[in-house]
Design a protein around this motif. Sequence first.
Motif, PDB file in Angstrom:
ATOM      1  N   TYR A  65      55.117 -34.104   2.338  1.00 28.77           N
ATOM      2  CA  TYR A  65      56.070 -33.006   2.466  1.00 28.77           C
ATOM      3  C   TYR A  65      55.418 -31.620   2.449  1.00 28.77           C
ATOM      4  O   TYR A  65      56.018 -30.658   2.946  1.00 28.77           O
ATOM      5  N   CYS A  66      54.255 -31.514   1.850  1.00 26.31           N
ATOM      6  CA  CYS A  66      53.535 -30.233   1.755  1.00 26.31           C
ATOM      7  C   CYS A  66      52.077 -30.471   2.142  1.00 26.31           C
ATOM      8  O   CYS A  66      51.182 -30.485   1.282  1.00 26.31           O
ATOM      9  N   PRO A  67      51.788 -30.693   3.418  1.00 23.76           N
ATOM     10  CA  PRO A  67      50.418 -31.006   3.816  1.00 23.76           C
ATOM     11  C   PRO A  67      49.410 -29.935   3.435  1.00 23.76           C
ATOM     12  O   PRO A  67      48.211 -30.226   3.299  1.00 23.76           O
ATOM     13  N   GLU A  68      49.873 -28.717   3.218  1.00 28.79           N
ATOM     14  CA  GLU A  68      48.967 -27.642   2.802  1.00 28.79           C
ATOM     15  C   GLU A  68      48.403 -27.876   1.398  1.00 28.79           C
ATOM     16  O   GLU A  68      47.468 -27.199   0.963  1.00 28.79           O
ATOM     17  N   ALA A  69      48.941 -28.866   0.681  1.00 27.19           N
ATOM     18  CA  ALA A  69      48.457 -29.194  -0.663  1.00 27.19           C
ATOM     19  C   ALA A  69      47.222 -30.082  -0.640  1.00 27.19           C
ATOM     20  O   ALA A  69      46.609 -30.314  -1.682  1.00 27.19           O
ATOM     21  N   ALA A  70      46.820 -30.564   0.515  1.00 27.16           N
ATOM     22  CA  ALA A  70      45.790 -31.608   0.614  1.00 27.16           C
ATOM     23  C   ALA A  70      44.507 -31.265  -0.140  1.00 27.16           C
ATOM     24  O   ALA A  70      43.997 -32.089  -0.910  1.00 27.16           O
ATOM     25  N   ALA A  71      43.967 -30.084   0.056  1.00 22.73           N
ATOM     26  CA  ALA A  71      42.690 -29.737  -0.588  1.00 22.73           C
ATOM     27  C   ALA A  71      42.837 -29.717  -2.113  1.00 22.73           C
ATOM     28  O   ALA A  71      41.973 -30.243  -2.835  1.00 22.73           O
ATOM     29  N   ASP A  72      43.920 -29.117  -2.605  1.00 22.21           N
ATOM     30  CA  ASP A  72      44.131 -29.099  -4.054  1.00 22.21           C
ATOM     31  C   ASP A  72      44.336 -30.508  -4.600  1.00 22.21           C
ATOM     32  O   ASP A  72      43.825 -30.847  -5.670  1.00 22.21           O
ATOM     33  N   LEU A  73      45.060 -31.339  -3.870  1.00 20.03           N
ATOM     34  CA  LEU A  73      45.297 -32.709  -4.338  1.00 20.03           C
ATOM     35  C   LEU A  73      44.013 -33.514  -4.368  1.00 20.03           C
ATOM     36  O   LEU A  73      43.796 -34.303  -5.304  1.00 20.03           O
ATOM     37  N   ASP A  74      43.142 -33.326  -3.382  1.00 23.92           N
ATOM     38  CA  ASP A  74      41.840 -33.997  -3.404  1.00 23.92           C
ATOM     39  C   ASP A  74      41.054 -33.578  -4.644  1.00 23.92           C
ATOM     40  O   ASP A  74      40.469 -34.418  -5.343  1.00 23.92           O
ATOM     41  N   PHE A  75      41.068 -32.275  -4.929  1.00 22.43           N
ATOM     42  CA  PHE A  75      40.367 -31.763  -6.105  1.00 22.43           C
ATOM     43  C   PHE A  75      40.973 -32.332  -7.384  1.00 22.43           C
ATOM     44  O   PHE A  75      40.250 -32.781  -8.283  1.00 22.43           O
TER      45      PHE A  75
END
Length: 169
Positions: free
Chosen positions: A81-91
Amino acid sequence: MDLFNTASASFDEPVSMLLACHDKVKRFCRQLNALPAHVAAHGMDAAAQQAVVQIRRYFNQAAPLHHLDEEADFFPLLRQYCPEAAADLDFLQAQHDVLHQTWAKLDAHLQALASGSLNIVDADLIARYTGLYAQHTAIEEPWFARGQAAIDAEKMAAIGKNMAARRKV
């Protein structure tokens, strides 16, 4: 002490439960940060012993379940739903591993303190662990709010059911 019961949150509102877990993490981190000065002044007295028991119980039982709630349920939907979260979620997911590894060292240290085989608190290890958690929650909590706003109610309800099921023995 019931580690999974909070008066202000329920599994019907999974983001509220995730935030309630963070509140407990922050409270236990404050206790951890106070432990070196307390032990220096009073030794491993009854108050220190009780704090260590509660801290160890929370970070050995509830914290891993909280991370699983995020990794198995919340983060995948947040990615959708929020693909812009990808980098933070990986971290954040990588940081879960670092938190678990650092906790394993701190848990062993706290167990040794409680058993009397150590009498000096490793303040640097505590500061490293609590600092990691402070960084972690600062990045994660804004995504909780964004996910709650973006993820549809049916999927949020499913997250809550999964969270509750993980805690049934």
